[in-house]
Every structure is written in C-alpha cells, then in structure tokens.
Design a protein around this motif. Structure first.
Motif, PDB file in Angstrom:
ATOM      1  N   THR A   1       0.828  -1.214   0.000  1.00  8.75           N
ATOM      2  CA  THR A   1       0.000   0.000   0.000  1.00  8.75           C
ATOM      3  C   THR A   1       0.857   1.256   0.000  1.00  8.75           C
ATOM      4  O   THR A   1       0.370   2.331  -0.347  1.00  8.75           O
ATOM      5  N   ARG A   2       2.139   1.092   0.407  1.00 10.22           N
ATOM      6  CA  ARG A   2       3.068   2.222   0.403  1.00 10.22           C
ATOM      7  C   ARG A   2       4.339   1.803  -0.316  1.00 10.22           C
ATOM      8  O   ARG A   2       4.791   0.665  -0.198  1.00 10.22           O
ATOM      9  N   LEU A   3       4.925   2.754  -1.067  1.00  8.13           N
ATOM     10  CA  LEU A   3       6.132   2.442  -1.834  1.00  8.13           C
ATOM     11  C   LEU A   3       6.984   3.696  -1.939  1.00  8.13           C
ATOM     12  O   LEU A   3       6.478   4.779  -2.271  1.00  8.13           O
ATOM     13  N   THR A   4       8.286   3.550  -1.671  1.00  6.11           N
ATOM     14  CA  THR A   4       9.233   4.659  -1.789  1.00  6.11           C
ATOM     15  C   THR A   4      10.374   4.242  -2.693  1.00  6.11           C
ATOM     16  O   THR A   4      11.051   3.237  -2.424  1.00  6.11           O
ATOM     17  N   LEU A   5      10.602   5.001  -3.769  1.00 10.92           N
ATOM     18  CA  LEU A   5      11.697   4.704  -4.674  1.00 10.92           C
ATOM     19  C   LEU A   5      12.999   5.286  -4.131  1.00 10.92           C
ATOM     20  O   LEU A   5      12.989   6.378  -3.552  1.00 10.92           O
ATOM     21  N   PRO A   6      14.117   4.567  -4.291  1.00 13.28           N
ATOM     22  CA  PRO A   6      15.412   5.113  -3.839  1.00 13.28           C
ATOM     23  C   PRO A   6      15.736   6.405  -4.571  1.00 13.28           C
ATOM     24  O   PRO A   6      15.293   6.633  -5.700  1.00 13.28           O
ATOM     25  N   SER A   7      16.529   7.258  -3.896  1.00 16.69           N
ATOM     26  CA  SER A   7      16.926   8.510  -4.535  1.00 16.69           C
ATOM     27  C   SER A   7      17.736   8.228  -5.794  1.00 16.69           C
ATOM     28  O   SER A   7      18.397   7.187  -5.907  1.00 16.69           O
ATOM     29  N   LYS A   8      17.648   9.171  -6.743  1.00 22.00           N
ATOM     30  CA  LYS A   8      18.330   9.084  -8.047  1.00 22.00           C
ATOM     31  C   LYS A   8      17.756   8.014  -8.958  1.00 22.00           C
ATOM     32  O   LYS A   8      18.356   7.668  -9.987  1.00 22.00           O
TER      33      LYS A   8
ATOM     34  N   THR B   1      15.295   6.603 -11.865  1.00 23.38           N
ATOM     35  CA  THR B   1      14.892   7.248 -13.131  1.00 23.38           C
ATOM     36  C   THR B   1      13.519   6.756 -13.571  1.00 23.38           C
ATOM     37  O   THR B   1      12.915   5.888 -12.929  1.00 23.38           O
ATOM     38  N   ASP B   2      13.048   7.299 -14.678  1.00 23.59           N
ATOM     39  CA  ASP B   2      11.769   6.855 -15.242  1.00 23.59           C
ATOM     40  C   ASP B   2      11.822   5.376 -15.589  1.00 23.59           C
ATOM     41  O   ASP B   2      10.851   4.635 -15.385  1.00 23.59           O
ATOM     42  N   ALA B   3      12.955   4.934 -16.138  1.00 21.67           N
ATOM     43  CA  ALA B   3      13.095   3.520 -16.511  1.00 21.67           C
ATOM     44  C   ALA B   3      13.049   2.626 -15.272  1.00 21.67           C
ATOM     45  O   ALA B   3      12.473   1.523 -15.313  1.00 21.67           O
ATOM     46  N   ASP B   4      13.647   3.074 -14.177  1.00 22.04           N
ATOM     47  CA  ASP B   4      13.609   2.281 -12.938  1.00 22.04           C
ATOM     48  C   ASP B   4      12.186   2.132 -12.426  1.00 22.04           C
ATOM     49  O   ASP B   4      11.778   1.044 -11.981  1.00 22.04           O
ATOM     50  N   LEU B   5      11.420   3.229 -12.491  1.00 23.95           N
ATOM     51  CA  LEU B   5      10.030   3.169 -12.047  1.00 23.95           C
ATOM     52  C   LEU B   5       9.217   2.236 -12.928  1.00 23.95           C
ATOM     53  O   LEU B   5       8.421   1.419 -12.423  1.00 23.95           O
TER      54      LEU B   5
ATOM     55  N   THR C   1      14.191  11.790  -6.510  1.00 20.03           N
ATOM     56  CA  THR C   1      14.587  10.913  -7.611  1.00 20.03           C
ATOM     57  C   THR C   1      14.775  11.764  -8.862  1.00 20.03           C
ATOM     58  O   THR C   1      14.582  12.976  -8.853  1.00 20.03           O
ATOM     59  N   ASN C   2      15.141  11.113  -9.967  1.00 21.93           N
ATOM     60  CA  ASN C   2      15.366  11.809 -11.238  1.00 21.93           C
ATOM     61  C   ASN C   2      14.227  11.589 -12.227  1.00 21.93           C
ATOM     62  O   ASN C   2      14.423  11.692 -13.431  1.00 21.93           O
ATOM     63  N   VAL C   3      13.046  11.286 -11.727  1.00 18.46           N
ATOM     64  CA  VAL C   3      11.921  11.040 -12.642  1.00 18.46           C
ATOM     65  C   VAL C   3      11.476  12.361 -13.270  1.00 18.46           C
ATOM     66  O   VAL C   3      11.665  13.450 -12.716  1.00 18.46           O
ATOM     67  N   THR C   4      10.875  12.257 -14.458  1.00 12.78           N
ATOM     68  CA  THR C   4      10.386  13.419 -15.214  1.00 12.78           C
ATOM     69  C   THR C   4       8.908  13.236 -15.529  1.00 12.78           C
ATOM     70  O   THR C   4       8.273  12.282 -15.072  1.00 12.78           O
ATOM     71  N   SER C   5       8.385  14.122 -16.359  1.00 18.74           N
ATOM     72  CA  SER C   5       6.974  14.023 -16.754  1.00 18.74           C
ATOM     73  C   SER C   5       6.678  12.738 -17.509  1.00 18.74           C
ATOM     74  O   SER C   5       5.517  12.312 -17.593  1.00 18.74           O
ATOM     75  N   ALA C   6       7.715  12.108 -18.058  1.00 12.35           N
ATOM     76  CA  ALA C   6       7.493  10.876 -18.816  1.00 12.35           C
ATOM     77  C   ALA C   6       6.927   9.759 -17.946  1.00 12.35           C
ATOM     78  O   ALA C   6       6.232   8.863 -18.450  1.00 12.35           O
TER      79      ALA C   6
ATOM     80  N   GLN D   1      12.142  16.270 -11.401  1.00 14.95           N
ATOM     81  CA  GLN D   1      12.049  17.062 -12.639  1.00 14.95           C
ATOM     82  C   GLN D   1      10.678  16.897 -13.289  1.00 14.95           C
ATOM     83  O   GLN D   1      10.524  17.075 -14.497  1.00 14.95           O
ATOM     84  N   PHE D   2       9.698  16.564 -12.481  1.00 14.51           N
ATOM     85  CA  PHE D   2       8.334  16.388 -12.963  1.00 14.51           C
ATOM     86  C   PHE D   2       7.759  17.765 -13.333  1.00 14.51           C
ATOM     87  O   PHE D   2       7.765  18.685 -12.516  1.00 14.51           O
ATOM     88  N   GLY D   3       7.252  17.922 -14.590  1.00 14.93           N
ATOM     89  CA  GLY D   3       6.840  19.239 -15.070  1.00 14.93           C
ATOM     90  C   GLY D   3       5.378  19.348 -15.460  1.00 14.93           C
ATOM     91  O   GLY D   3       4.533  18.527 -15.086  1.00 14.93           O
ATOM     92  N   ASP D   4       5.084  20.372 -16.246  1.00 17.69           N
ATOM     93  CA  ASP D   4       3.700  20.711 -16.598  1.00 17.69           C
ATOM     94  C   ASP D   4       3.013  19.621 -17.412  1.00 17.69           C
ATOM     95  O   ASP D   4       1.825  19.332 -17.210  1.00 17.69           O
ATOM     96  N   ALA D   5       3.745  19.005 -18.363  1.00 20.55           N
ATOM     97  CA  ALA D   5       3.125  17.974 -19.206  1.00 20.55           C
ATOM     98  C   ALA D   5       2.638  16.805 -18.360  1.00 20.55           C
ATOM     99  O   ALA D   5       1.548  16.257 -18.588  1.00 20.55           O
ATOM    100  N   GLY D   6       3.439  16.418 -17.372  1.00 24.99           N
ATOM    101  CA  GLY D   6       3.017  15.328 -16.491  1.00 24.99           C
ATOM    102  C   GLY D   6       1.813  15.696 -15.654  1.00 24.99           C
ATOM    103  O   GLY D   6       0.922  14.866 -15.429  1.00 24.99           O
TER     104      GLY D   6
END
Length: 777
Positions: free
Chosen positions: A639-646, A648-652, A672-677, A697-702
């Motif tokens: 029910t809870r999940l935390t991704l390690p720092s750094k 990426t989108d591919a890791d997620l 982390t280094n995830v983005t809108s992708a 780096q999550f932005g407006d498109a996301g």
C-alpha cells in the motif's frame, strides 16, 4: 544712459539673429543704431553646443519703451524712470500674449509686428535681457539667468520664423522659389539649437498642408519636394497628409528612385518604432503602398525579401521587437482590403476608408450573419438532405461570387453553443465546412487585388522562415485574424498552407500550440486544414503532420484524443489504413484510454490497425501493455512504496512491471530523477491517493496527464519541481485534493487564487517561496 544713444558691441555670439531668406525677399538687416545688437552667425552658434527645449510659456519680467521723439520723452524713458512688470507669457502660434493682459501686455504682440529679436550686450545694460523691436517702440524681456534668456531668444526666433513661413508658403507663386524656401526651412530646423519634437514636425506639417492644397503638381515637382524634406524624415514620422502624398507617389511612380532612396529609411523607422497603427492608420497605409512599390520593380519579391531581411538584421535574433508586429499588421490590413468588396456586400460592415474617417458608427451596422458555402456537388446535396431533419428552413441569398446560407440552428445546435460558453457567435469552420471531395469555393478578385494578395501572403511566408520570429508570428495569427471570404478563397488558403506547415514543423510548444483554437467552440488552424475543413486540399498530410507534433508535445491527453474521436475519427482511420504511423499511434491510444465506447467502432479500429504491418505491430504492443496493466492493477501488493533517490523513469517502469500494485495508495518519488514521462505509468495505478514528487524534474506535461486520470488523488507534493502556472492550472479538475504542496515552484498569486476557488476540499496548502507567498493578492 538713454537706450537710443547706445552703440553696438561685439558681445556674446548668441546675441545674433540668423538672416535666412524667406519667400518673396530677405529679412530686414539689423540696424546698427538699435540697442547694440550684433549680427548672428549660425556657425558660431553651433560651436557653442548649447541645446534648449522649445518654450511654450513661462514667467518673465517685461518693460515696454516707446521711441522718444522729444526731449521730454527722452527723460520719461530714461532708465531711472523705467518700471518692470512680471508676466506669465504664452508663445502661441501667431502672437506673444500674457496670462494677465494688463499693463504693458494688455494687448498681445503679433509675430508679424516683431521686426527684430536681439540680445542686449552694451555696457551697464540690464542683465539677462533681450529686445523685441516693434513699430514705434521696443519690448524688453528680462529672464532669471543667461540660460533662460537664451531659451527665450531661440524660442521667439523659431515661433516668429515658422509663423512667417506659414504665411508665405500658404500662397505660392513660383514653385522653383517654393522649393528653395522649403530647403531653407528644412535647414533651419536641422540647425536649430532647440530640441523638441515640434521643431522637425512643424516644417513637415507646413509642407504637408502646402501639398494638400496644391494637387496639380508635376511628378518632377513631387520628387523635388520629397528629396528636400528627406533629412527631416530620418528621425520623424511623416504627418497623415504627407503619408497620403507619399502613397500617391508610390502608386503612380513605383519605379522612381525616390521610393528606394528616400522612402526606405522612412519605412524602416516606422516599422522599428511605431507602437500603434490604430493611432495613425495612414502610416500603415504608406508602409503598405511602399512594399507594393518594391514588388513592382523588376526583381519583384526578391527586393521585398531583401528589405525584410534588412529589417530583421544579419544575426539570428532581430534587435527590434516592433518590426514583426508592425509587418504583420500591414499584411493583415492589405489582405483584408482584397476582400473588402465581398465583406461589405455580405454584412454591410464599414470599408477601410470609412473606418479611417470614422464615418460609420458601430450601432449603424447590420448584424453579422453566419456564412455557409454552398456547392452543387451531389455529395454535398446528400449531406444537406441528411442534416435537414435537424434544421429549420434555410434562407439562401447571393452576394457577388459568394453563395450565402443564413442558418437558424435547431435546439441541439443551441445546446452545443451553450456548452461552449454561451457564445452566440457561430463556429467559424462549421460555417465554412464543405465536403472533402469538393474544391474550395472560387472567388474572383480583380487583377490589382490579386497582386496585393500574392505579395502579402508571400511576406507572411517569408516571416515564417525566421526562427526567432515564428513564435510571435504564430501568436499573432491566433485566433484566425482573416475574414471568412479569405478562408473560402482557394488561392489564399493554398498559399497560406506553407505558413501553417512551418508552424507544424516547429518543435517549440509556443509555436505549434497556436495551431489549436484559443478556446472551446472557436476553431483554429488545426480544424481549418484538417480533412473536411474548407482549406484542406490534400489527403491529410498536413493534418497528420500537425497531429504528430502536437502528440509529441504535451497534448497526449484524453481531451485531445476525445476531440479527434468526435470530429476526425474517419480521417484518422483512413490515414492509419494508408500506413501513417502517427495515426496508428492515435488509434492505439484511443483504445488504451477507452476513448471509444461503441463496440462496433472499436472493432473497426482494430481491423484498421491489423490491416498494416506497423498497425499490427503497435496493436500487439498495446495488447501486451493491457495484459501488464491488468496484472499491475490486480488487487494485492504494497500500500506504500518509496523509490530510492536518483531513480529514473526507466527504474520506475521496471518496478511497476514486476508485480501487482492494485493496492498501492501512497507513492513517494521524492529526490529521484523522474520526469513528466513517468506520468504514463502513474496513471495506471487505480488506488493511488498520495503522491510525493518533491525535488524531481516532474513538469507541466506530467501534471496535465495526472489531472485527467488520477481524479481521486488526495495528497500531492510538488515542492521544488519545475512546474509553472500552465501545469498547475490543470489541477483544478482534481476535486478530491485535500493537501497540496507548491513550495518553491513558479506559482503566481492569480493561479493560487484560482485553485483555491476551484478545489473545495483543499485544506492544507504550502505556497512558501512562491510569488503567491511574496505578493499575495
């Protein structure tokens, strides 16, 4: 010491008065026995280097002395019996007058009565004085210091001479003499120590009035006058009447060297510095005629292209921000003028001339009526027959070459209009919609209008080739600024297609986003050039190009796909059937996001996809993703999940594909280094209620994608993310949000107020270190 007994002294060179000739004779020579004034030389004045503002009014001491003729009068006018009066004097166009007409200045002093203006320079003379010689006496003016004295001196000289030039040039006799005096007037303005806009404008207005009252001049006389006043135009806009004169010359002698040598710097200055053509439409008209004159030269559009390049400059960035808006304004007005006859006959709107002269009030115009182009094609007749059940009877009228149908929409159409914001104006493209198999309605323009149209559409094409101008050009052409008649003209839309193609090829969002409509219910270039639109003259290549660039940006959303499904599903399926990869991707996304509800339509889309190799491959990938999605959304997992720092989108993506996450309610991607992708993966989590994106780096498109799919999200942390108002405004559709952290984002105060008004359940908000925190409304 008696004033009349004083002798001239060789004092300050600024005491001199210039002795330039006026029409019909020369100015009177300075008499040596009058109050010790010295003849002036302009060269000495310029060496002094002082500059003054032209006085219109000011406070000064006044003393009037009558010329003594007897021994008693000499005693009465001696300096011991003289008295000074304070006055607030105004330098009007034709006289020197006091605000309190009493005493010495009971009557104003006409400039025509002033024989001479001099500075006093004899020994023991009153300080800071100047003398006006009038019939039967002298007027002495005493200023507070030498600078004010010189300012009064030059201002009085200027007013006096401009007054004389106005009089003598108002009734010319020989034009060779007039030309000489115009040159003298121009030289006087250029060498004057006065610095004021009116110093150069006054001679231009005099010449403008002279030309407007004498319309029978020869072409050579026209050119001579234009060349004579050219130096004044280097730093000044021509007055309206002079613009009319220049327009006439451009029309009658487009190949004259005056157009290139004299008008070019004038037009360049207009384009660089003009702020509003609405205040002086004749400047725009002159610029329009000048460009047409360039087009009449042997090289034609090559000359125009070189001129536009000179306005842009050799670098990649134009240094003059007003050039593009002014050029576009000229183009729009010129194109409008080509269809003015059709427009006036259609809706009785005022002509450009009437608009310029203010002859017609808004309340006098007839109400604009929606247009629908009619065609005799059997296909269109069948379509109209099908639609007739949902419409009332239509009234057909004829306006020159355009057939117009005045439609009264039924209740369903009214409902659609109400959903679009209660806007009573008809949908533009709906009014112009024709069958895709039919050609655009033919509009016959005159030869002159056709040349104008070709020239200015070509200029728009040239402007679209400059990378730095393209974003502003796209913005200026949104919403569609052209009349309906232009959009119904095949030649116009075919030529303008190049500009729209350039927008569709530009990867910058601020450019290609202008292809879409500004607001709901108002169609844009995307609808105009899509299959079924009045401007579509291909099999959908431009449409596919526009969809491709929009999908590659931030428009991969349900709203955009839903719009395509409702209005352009047929063209999308046809292009997909022909192997267009973008359209194949569109159909797959429609299936993946459950855009299509009808089972038969879904089966037809699947059949279309399986009919081509690229479609079959993408559909298989879609089926694989759907199986993974079912596995992902299956009940179970944490029910809870935390991704390690750094991470990426591919890791997620790799993590979410490893098992079931149907129970996941709290996901932290902080630091982390995830983005809108990664938004494409987040929207597949059905139970997600809390999402932490702190310092990513999550932005407006996301954000736009999340707002359409995760409507049940309750807690969202966007602290230290690059989101802006453009993305944050999309959160207004997430009505379940209770907690929202926008700390250290580019949130504005207005957007914050808008979100508070539209999110009723929002209880915890963090807007520290934002504009909304620093500058609350």
């Amino acid at each position: 010491m008696d004033l009349t007994s004083s002798s001239g002294g060789a004092g300050d060179p600024r005491q001199i008065e210039e002795t330039k000739p006026l029409l019909g004779g020369e100015m009177s020579a300075v008499e040596g026995g009058k109050l010790g004034a010295v003849p002036c030389r302009r060269a000495l004045l310029l060496c002094n280097g002082m500059r003054y503002k032209l006085l219109q009014e000011g406070d000064i001491q006044v003393c009037v002395i009558r010329h003594p003729r007897t021994f008693l009068s000499k005693i009465l006018t001696s300096k011991f019996l003289r008295r000074w009066e304070p006055h607030h004097l105004t330098l009007a166009d034709n006289s020197l007058a006091s605000a309190t007409p009493t005493g010495y200045m009971e009557n104003s002093v006409s400039y025509s009565a002033i024989e001479d203006v001099q500075l006093l320079s004899w020994e023991n003379a009153p300080k800071y004085c100047l003398q006006l010689t009038i019939p039967g006496g002298t007027v002495l003016l005493q200023a507070a210091n030498s600078y004010l004295r010189d300012q009064w001196f030059h201002s009085l000289q200027w007013k006096k001479k401009i007054y004389k030039y106005k009089k003598v040039l108002s009734n010319p006799s020989r034009w060779e003499v007039v030309l000489k005096e115009i040159r003298t007037l121009v030289d006087m303005a250029l060498t004057s120590p006065l610095q004021d806009d009116s110093i150069h404008q006054a001679p231009l207005e005099i010449v403008s009035k002279l030309l407007s009252e004498n319309t029978n001049l020869t072409t050579q006389e026209h050119e001579n006058i234009i060349v004579a006043i050219a130096p004044l135009l280097e730093n000044n806009h021509p007055p309206p009447d002079l613009c009319e004169f220049f327009c006439k010359h451009c029309r009658e002698r487009p190949r004259s060297m005056v157009v290139i040598e004299v008008f070019t710097p004038v037009v360049q200055r207009i384009l660089k510095h003009n702020m509003d053509f609405g205040k002086c439409p004749r400047l725009r008209l002159f610029t329009q005629e000048y460009i047409l004159a360039l087009n009449e030269l042997n090289a034609g559009m090559e000359v125009v292209k070189k001129f536009i390049h000179s306005m842009h400059g050799p670098t990649g960035q134009c240094p003059h921000p007003r050039v593009l808006p002014n050029l576009v304004a000229v183009c729009l007005a010129a194109i409008y003028s080509c269809y003015e006859e059709f427009i006036n006959s259609r809706d009785n709107s005022p002509s450009l001339k009437e608009i310029r002269n203010g002859c017609q009030q808004q309340c006098d115009r007839k109400t604009n009526l929606p247009l629908r182009l009619l065609h005799t094609s059997p296909d269109l007749v069948c379509q109209e027959a099908t639609l007739s059940e949902s419409r009332l009877k239509s009234v057909i009228v004829t306006s020159n070459e355009i057939h117009v149908e005045v439609e009264r929409n039924n209740t369903a159409n009214q409902k659609m209009t109400a959903n679009a914001g209660n806007d009573s104006e008809p949908n533009l493209i709906d009014c112009l919609m024709v069958s895709p198999t039919c050609s655009t309605m033919s509009i016959e323009l005159s030869a002159q209008a056709d040349r104008i149209l070709g020239c200015y559409v070509e200029i728009l094409k040239i402007l679209s080739d400059y990378d730095d101008w393209r974003p502003a050009l796209a913005s200026l052409l949104q919403p569609i600024p052209f009349p309906k008649e232009a959009l119904a003209h095949e030649k116009f839309t075919k030529e303008l297609k190049y500009v729209i193609q350039r927008f569709a090829e530009d990867p910058r969002q601020e450019v290609h986003s202008c292809l879409l409509s500004v607001r709901t219910g108002k169609d844009g270039w995307f609808q105009l050039y899509s299959p079924g639109g009045v401007a579509c003259d291909d099999d959908g290549e431009l449409f596919a190009s526009m969809v491709h660039i929009l999908m590659g940006s931030c428009y991969k959303t349900k709203k955009f796909l839903l719009s395509l499904a409702e209005n352009k599903l047929g063209p999308c399926m046809l292009l997909a059937l022909r192997g267009n990869q973008t359209m194949v991707e569109i159909l797959c996304l429609m299936l993946e996001y459950n855009i299509i509800d009808n089972n038969d339509t879904q089966l037809q889309i699947i059949s279309t996809l399986e009919s081509t190799d690229v479609g079959k491959k993408m559909y298989e990938q879609l089926c694989d993703r759907q199986r993974e999605l079912k596995e992902l959304q299956r009940k179970g997992g944490p029910t809870r999940l935390t991704l390690p720092s750094k991470s990426t989108d591919a890791d997620l993506a790799r993590l979410l594909s490893s098992g079931s996450f149907g129970n996941l309610e709290n996901l932290s991607l902080a630091f982390t280094n995830v983005t809108s992708a990664c938004a494409e993966h987040l929207i597949k989590l059905p139970s997600l209620k809390q999402l932490n994106l702190w310092s990513t780096q999550f932005g407006d498109a996301g954000l736009r994608l999340l707002s359409e799919h995760l409507t049940m999200l309750q807690v969202l942390n966007l602290c230290e993310t690059p989101v802006t108002d453009a993305g944050l405004l999309a959160l207004s559709s997430m009505k379940s949000l209770c907690s929202l952290n926008m700390n250290s984002t580019k949130l504005s105060a207005d957007t914050y107020e808008d979100l508070k008004a539209k999110l009723p359940n929002l209880k915890e908000v963090d807007v520290r270190y934002t504009e909304a925190w620093k500058n609350p409304p």
